[in-house]
Motif scaffolding. Structure first.
Motif, PDB file in Angstrom:
ATOM      1  N   VAL A   1      39.209  33.964  40.546  1.00 27.26           N
ATOM      2  CA  VAL A   1      38.110  33.043  40.266  1.00 27.26           C
ATOM      3  C   VAL A   1      38.562  31.867  39.399  1.00 27.26           C
ATOM      4  CG1 VAL A   1      35.796  32.819  39.287  1.00 27.26           C
ATOM      5  CG2 VAL A   1      36.447  34.914  40.505  1.00 27.26           C
ATOM      6  N   LYS A   2      39.201  32.138  38.287  1.00 26.79           N
ATOM      7  CA  LYS A   2      39.615  31.060  37.382  1.00 26.79           C
ATOM      8  C   LYS A   2      40.539  30.054  38.066  1.00 26.79           C
ATOM      9  CE  LYS A   2      41.628  30.229  32.827  1.00 26.79           C
ATOM     10  NZ  LYS A   2      42.158  30.867  31.617  1.00 26.79           N
ATOM     11  N   PRO A   3      41.595  30.498  38.777  1.00 24.03           N
ATOM     12  CA  PRO A   3      42.446  29.524  39.470  1.00 24.03           C
ATOM     13  C   PRO A   3      41.709  28.758  40.576  1.00 24.03           C
ATOM     14  CG  PRO A   3      43.494  31.695  39.454  1.00 24.03           C
ATOM     15  CD  PRO A   3      42.129  31.847  38.881  1.00 24.03           C
ATOM     16  N   LYS A   4      40.782  29.413  41.260  1.00 26.93           N
ATOM     17  CA  LYS A   4      40.025  28.740  42.325  1.00 26.93           C
ATOM     18  C   LYS A   4      39.133  27.651  41.727  1.00 26.93           C
ATOM     19  CE  LYS A   4      39.915  29.670  46.132  1.00 26.93           C
ATOM     20  NZ  LYS A   4      40.681  29.125  47.264  1.00 26.93           N
ATOM     21  N   LEU A   5      38.458  27.934  40.630  1.00 30.12           N
ATOM     22  CA  LEU A   5      37.626  26.914  39.994  1.00 30.12           C
ATOM     23  C   LEU A   5      38.471  25.749  39.480  1.00 30.12           C
ATOM     24  CD1 LEU A   5      34.949  28.964  38.024  1.00 30.12           C
ATOM     25  CD2 LEU A   5      34.585  27.451  39.973  1.00 30.12           C
ATOM     26  N   LYS A   6      39.621  26.060  38.902  1.00 28.01           N
ATOM     27  CA  LYS A   6      40.519  25.001  38.433  1.00 28.01           C
ATOM     28  C   LYS A   6      40.956  24.120  39.603  1.00 28.01           C
ATOM     29  CE  LYS A   6      44.804  24.042  35.953  1.00 28.01           C
ATOM     30  NZ  LYS A   6      44.819  22.720  36.489  1.00 28.01           N
TER      31      LYS A   6
END
Length: 154
Positions: free
Chosen positions: A131-136
């Motif tokens: 999730v965190k890398p996708k949002l970034k």
């Protein structure tokens, strides 16, 4: 209950009025969202932004699985900020504040997102590598696209 946050800032060489006109128009979300997300507005983008506005989308964030995402514009202060909150969609909580501020030679955009993942500990477990890398990646794309559209702030 773990609540995560994402904070970004970007300066653009355009007027506050130009920035507001573009960023507060729900029809422009598709332009600043990566194509692979399959972003499509279903309803709610037919008028200028207002508090209480409900906007429905289809988005394909992971594994090619389309999801319906429903947001409400909860707060709007013309040419200053607006807030969108998820009502239905992939997050247990999504609260996204968009701020605009006039600066010498342009405008500074600031985004502050607070979000919570569903599925308890499983959601927390997948956050750092999914999730965190996708949002970034999505917000990085947005910044790149806005620079392509409006130029680089000097």
């Amino acid at each position: 209950m773990k609540i995560y946050s994402l904070h970004t800032k970007q300066k653009l060489p355009i007027t506050l009025e130009e920035a507001w006109k573009f960023l507060s128009d729900p029809k422009n979300l598709k332009t600043i969202t990566p194509d692979y997300m399959g972003f499509k507005t279903l309803s709610g983008d037919d008028r200028a932004m207002f508090p209480g506005q409900i906007i429905q989308y289809i988005v394909t964030p992971v594994l090619g699985i389309p999801m319906k995402w429903v947001t409400e514009i909860t707060h709007v202060q013309d040419k200053v900020y607006f807030v969108d909150e998820q009502r239905f969609g992939p997050y247990a909580l999504w609260h996204h504040k968009h701020f605009l501020q006039e600066i010498p030679g342009g405008v500074e955009m600031e985004d502050l997102v607070h979000y919570k993942l569903p599925l308890g500990i499983l959601g927390q477990w997948v956050h750092p590598f999914l999730v965190k890398p996708k949002l970034k990646e999505i917000f990085d794309y947005r910044q790149k696209k806005l620079t392509e559209l409006f130029g680089t702030y000097n």
